[in-house]
Design a protein around this motif. Structure first.
Motif, PDB file in Angstrom:
ATOM      1  N   TYR A  83       0.832  -1.212   0.000  1.00 45.79           N
ATOM      2  CA  TYR A  83       0.000   0.000   0.000  1.00 45.79           C
ATOM      3  C   TYR A  83       0.868   1.264   0.000  1.00 45.79           C
ATOM      4  CZ  TYR A  83      -2.872   3.667   2.175  1.00 45.79           C
ATOM      5  OH  TYR A  83      -3.489   4.851   2.482  1.00 45.79           O
ATOM      6  N   PHE A  84       1.814   1.330   0.921  1.00 46.39           N
ATOM      7  CA  PHE A  84       2.642   2.532   1.029  1.00 46.39           C
ATOM      8  C   PHE A  84       3.590   2.685  -0.163  1.00 46.39           C
ATOM      9  CE2 PHE A  84       1.647   2.066   5.641  1.00 46.39           C
ATOM     10  CZ  PHE A  84       1.042   3.304   5.808  1.00 46.39           C
ATOM     11  N   LEU A  85       4.135   1.582  -0.665  1.00 46.71           N
ATOM     12  CA  LEU A  85       5.025   1.669  -1.825  1.00 46.71           C
ATOM     13  C   LEU A  85       4.273   2.109  -3.072  1.00 46.71           C
ATOM     14  CD1 LEU A  85       7.290  -1.496  -1.371  1.00 46.71           C
ATOM     15  CD2 LEU A  85       7.918   0.904  -1.053  1.00 46.71           C
ATOM     16  N   CYS A  86       3.015   1.699  -3.197  1.00 43.92           N
ATOM     17  CA  CYS A  86       2.204   2.128  -4.337  1.00 43.92           C
ATOM     18  C   CYS A  86       2.000   3.642  -4.312  1.00 43.92           C
ATOM     19  CB  CYS A  86       0.857   1.400  -4.324  1.00 43.92           C
ATOM     20  SG  CYS A  86      -0.201   1.764  -5.739  1.00 43.92           S
ATOM     21  N   LYS A  87       1.752   4.180  -3.135  1.00 43.08           N
ATOM     22  CA  LYS A  87       1.578   5.631  -3.014  1.00 43.08           C
ATOM     23  C   LYS A  87       2.895   6.361  -3.248  1.00 43.08           C
ATOM     24  CE  LYS A  87      -1.332   7.357  -0.119  1.00 43.08           C
ATOM     25  NZ  LYS A  87      -2.064   7.801   1.082  1.00 43.08           N
ATOM     26  N   LEU A  88       3.987   5.803  -2.721  1.00 42.53           N
ATOM     27  CA  LEU A  88       5.289   6.465  -2.799  1.00 42.53           C
ATOM     28  C   LEU A  88       5.898   6.387  -4.202  1.00 42.53           C
ATOM     29  CD1 LEU A  88       7.629   7.849  -1.259  1.00 42.53           C
ATOM     30  CD2 LEU A  88       8.541   5.562  -0.808  1.00 42.53           C
ATOM     31  N   MET A  89       5.880   5.205  -4.791  1.00 44.89           N
ATOM     32  CA  MET A  89       6.562   4.984  -6.055  1.00 44.89           C
ATOM     33  C   MET A  89       5.745   5.430  -7.263  1.00 44.89           C
ATOM     34  SD  MET A  89       8.094   1.180  -5.198  1.00 44.89           S
ATOM     35  CE  MET A  89       8.658   0.896  -6.881  1.00 44.89           C
ATOM     36  N   PHE A  90       4.429   5.231  -7.206  1.00 41.87           N
ATOM     37  CA  PHE A  90       3.598   5.493  -8.388  1.00 41.87           C
ATOM     38  C   PHE A  90       2.575   6.597  -8.175  1.00 41.87           C
ATOM     39  CE2 PHE A  90       4.989   1.026  -8.538  1.00 41.87           C
ATOM     40  CZ  PHE A  90       5.695   1.049  -9.728  1.00 41.87           C
ATOM     41  N   LYS A  91       2.653   7.266  -7.023  1.00 38.51           N
ATOM     42  CA  LYS A  91       1.853   8.465  -6.730  1.00 38.51           C
ATOM     43  C   LYS A  91       0.345   8.231  -6.838  1.00 38.51           C
ATOM     44  CE  LYS A  91       5.869  10.401  -6.486  1.00 38.51           C
ATOM     45  NZ  LYS A  91       6.498  10.588  -5.153  1.00 38.51           N
ATOM     46  N   HIS A  92      -0.115   7.061  -6.421  1.00 32.80           N
ATOM     47  CA  HIS A  92      -1.548   6.787  -6.433  1.00 32.80           C
ATOM     48  C   HIS A  92      -2.188   7.335  -5.163  1.00 32.80           C
ATOM     49  CE1 HIS A  92      -1.950   4.421 -10.056  1.00 32.80           C
ATOM     50  NE2 HIS A  92      -0.892   3.698  -9.722  1.00 32.80           N
ATOM     51  N   ASN A  93      -3.496   7.591  -5.248  1.00 34.97           N
ATOM     52  CA  ASN A  93      -4.207   8.064  -4.064  1.00 34.97           C
ATOM     53  C   ASN A  93      -4.520   6.894  -3.131  1.00 34.97           C
ATOM     54  OD1 ASN A  93      -6.495   6.748  -5.113  1.00 34.97           O
ATOM     55  ND2 ASN A  93      -7.231   8.603  -6.121  1.00 34.97           N
ATOM     56  N   THR A  94      -5.187   7.187  -2.040  1.00 29.98           N
ATOM     57  CA  THR A  94      -5.404   6.186  -0.988  1.00 29.98           C
ATOM     58  C   THR A  94      -6.183   4.984  -1.485  1.00 29.98           C
ATOM     59  OG1 THR A  94      -5.324   7.868   0.745  1.00 29.98           O
ATOM     60  CG2 THR A  94      -6.429   5.797   1.293  1.00 29.98           C
ATOM     61  N   GLN A  95      -7.309   5.235  -2.190  1.00 23.80           N
ATOM     62  CA  GLN A  95      -8.134   4.106  -2.608  1.00 23.80           C
ATOM     63  C   GLN A  95      -7.468   3.269  -3.699  1.00 23.80           C
ATOM     64  OE1 GLN A  95      -9.027   7.318  -2.518  1.00 23.80           O
ATOM     65  NE2 GLN A  95     -10.453   7.880  -4.153  1.00 23.80           N
ATOM     66  N   GLU A  96      -6.720   3.886  -4.577  1.00 25.16           N
ATOM     67  CA  GLU A  96      -5.999   3.128  -5.602  1.00 25.16           C
ATOM     68  C   GLU A  96      -4.903   2.269  -4.967  1.00 25.16           C
ATOM     69  OE1 GLU A  96      -6.510   6.352  -9.277  1.00 25.16           O
ATOM     70  OE2 GLU A  96      -4.761   6.423  -7.954  1.00 25.16           O
ATOM     71  N   ALA A  97      -4.189   2.844  -4.001  1.00 26.65           N
ATOM     72  CA  ALA A  97      -3.139   2.086  -3.317  1.00 26.65           C
ATOM     73  C   ALA A  97      -3.731   0.939  -2.510  1.00 26.65           C
ATOM     74  CB  ALA A  97      -2.342   3.017  -2.403  1.00 26.65           C
ATOM     75  N   ALA A  98      -4.936   1.143  -1.961  1.00 28.27           N
ATOM     76  CA  ALA A  98      -5.598   0.081  -1.204  1.00 28.27           C
ATOM     77  C   ALA A  98      -5.942  -1.104  -2.106  1.00 28.27           C
ATOM     78  CB  ALA A  98      -6.858   0.617  -0.529  1.00 28.27           C
ATOM     79  N   VAL A  99      -6.460  -0.819  -3.301  1.00 26.41           N
ATOM     80  CA  VAL A  99      -6.787  -1.894  -4.241  1.00 26.41           C
ATOM     81  C   VAL A  99      -5.512  -2.568  -4.724  1.00 26.41           C
ATOM     82  CG1 VAL A  99      -7.819  -2.446  -6.481  1.00 26.41           C
ATOM     83  CG2 VAL A  99      -8.952  -0.822  -4.964  1.00 26.41           C
ATOM     84  N   CYS A 100      -4.450  -1.791  -4.932  1.00 28.97           N
ATOM     85  CA  CYS A 100      -3.155  -2.360  -5.310  1.00 28.97           C
ATOM     86  C   CYS A 100      -2.690  -3.356  -4.251  1.00 28.97           C
ATOM     87  CB  CYS A 100      -2.122  -1.248  -5.475  1.00 28.97           C
ATOM     88  SG  CYS A 100      -0.438  -1.848  -5.783  1.00 28.97           S
ATOM     89  N   ALA A 101      -2.848  -2.994  -2.975  1.00 29.78           N
ATOM     90  CA  ALA A 101      -2.435  -3.893  -1.897  1.00 29.78           C
ATOM     91  C   ALA A 101      -3.302  -5.144  -1.856  1.00 29.78           C
ATOM     92  CB  ALA A 101      -2.507  -3.156  -0.560  1.00 29.78           C
TER      93      ALA A 101
END
Length: 367
Positions: A83-101
């Protein structure tokens, strides 16, 4: 191993390809596709999660405390790290990073766990223990966390849009729960970036309540979803020690059996609606799911003294090296969040698993 690829991996690829073809030829329109996702997410998946978890017992969880703790803590840590790497590396918002996780950070243990582990390690108590522990934490812990983060992120976005509209002195009202959050300066029919609220079609016709605290509101919204409360109820039943009679299982199994096949078909349909992505993000998610996560479990497992039972450690590593959980892509498609990256990651990881599975089966005994 060849049997596993033919009987387990190939059918996933074929059904996903079938869904892709159906989507490209418009065999399902958008409403039908969303209805299909809703059946899986609100009915079939909760039933599958519930019946799979209640088959476990307190004795199974207490049989190997090291395995239980490592399974629970490890899955949650790798989920949140994704979740945190998705936000940090690819600049996604909270809900996108949550689905990524939910996709990159969670293995499809319920669908492929027994199908992969049983032929290799046998249908033993240890095999059932490993699958039960990973299944419980993936389904009863990470899914509710993911749904909570999605609700929280969308609540923040709704608030920002309302504030932006107020600053521009445009007449607007705070989006009611269940409405689509869109920028009022854009035509909602053409704004492709508008995301459907998690509560969108599940709350229509119900009495609306206003919860000021965004964290509490997000938690309440998440817990109202069947995909969240069903596995939590199941784990409570297990911890209390209540045994569900075997005669009850067929009632849930009948609808639960529809989960995996329809979920894979829906993943193909989702992939057909977006341009396939084989960029760095898809590659990273695949590496994280199939290589980094099992490597982390292998290292920590050895440090925790599991090297004396190499078979159990190998089963644990292989169980977390499975392709992405299909619940993640269903949530992605159902709520129109992280669809392109999620569907692409699912497709690439499923194909790549045929190779990485052999790698872990060969590598772990070397230790």
């Amino acid at each position: 191993m060849g049997k596993i690829i033919i009987t387990d991996i190939v059918p996933i690829i074929v059904i996903m390809a079938l869904g892709y073809v159906c989507g490209k030829f418009h065999y399902f329109d958008n409403d039908q596709r969303q209805g299909l996702n809703k059946v899986v997410l609100n009915i079939a998946l909760p039933a599958a999660l519930f019946i799979s978890i209640v088959k476990a017992t307190r004795g199974m969880l207490a049989a190997d405390l090291t395995l239980t703790i490592l399974g629970f803590v490890g899955i949650i840590v790798m989920f949140m790290l994704s979740y945190f790497l998705c936000k940090l590396m690819f600049k996604h918002n909270t809900q996108e990073a949550a689905v990524c996780a939910l996709i990159a950070g969670s293995p499809t243990i319920g669908f492929l766990g027994f199908a992969v582990l049983d032929p290799i390690y046998g249908n033993t108590v240890s095999t059932n223990l490993v699958i039960a522990i990973i299944s419980i934490v993936v389904n009863a812990v990470t899914i509710p966390i993911g749904m909570y983060l999605i609700n929280l992120g969308q609540a923040r976005d709704n608030e920002k849009l309302a504030m932006a509209a107020a600053n521009k002195q445009l007449p607007t009202a705070a989006p009611a729960k269940g409405d689509v959050a869109v920028d009022p300066t854009k035509d909602p029919k053409t704004d492709k970036d508008a995301e459907i609220s998690v509560a969108a079609s599940d709350k229509k016709g119900k009495a609306k309540r206003h919860i000021k605290n965004k964290n509490v509101a997000a938690l309440v919204n998440a817990l109202e979803q069947p995909v969240c409360w069903a596995p939590i109820l199941a784990i409570i039943i297990v911890l209390i020690g209540i045994r569900i009679p075997d005669q009850v299982a067929p009632t849930f199994d009948l609808i639960a059996k529809a989960n995996s096949g329809v979920a894979v078909l829906a993943a193909g349909l989702a992939l057909s609606t977006v341009k396939f992505s084989f960029g760095w993000e898809t590659i990273w998610n695949t590496i994280y799911r199939l290589l980094i996560t099992p490597a982390a479990f292998l290292g920590v497992g050895l440090l925790c003294g599991m090297g004396h039972d190499i078979n159990k450690l190998a089963m644990l590593v292989l169980s977390v090296a499975l392709p992405p959980a299909f619940s993640g892509i269903i949530i992605s498609s159902r709520y129109n969040i992280y669809v392109k990256e999620g569907a692409s990651t699912t497709a690439v990881s499923t194909v790549a698993f045929a190779v990485t599975c052999l790698l872990w089966i060969w590598l772990v005994p070397k230790f």
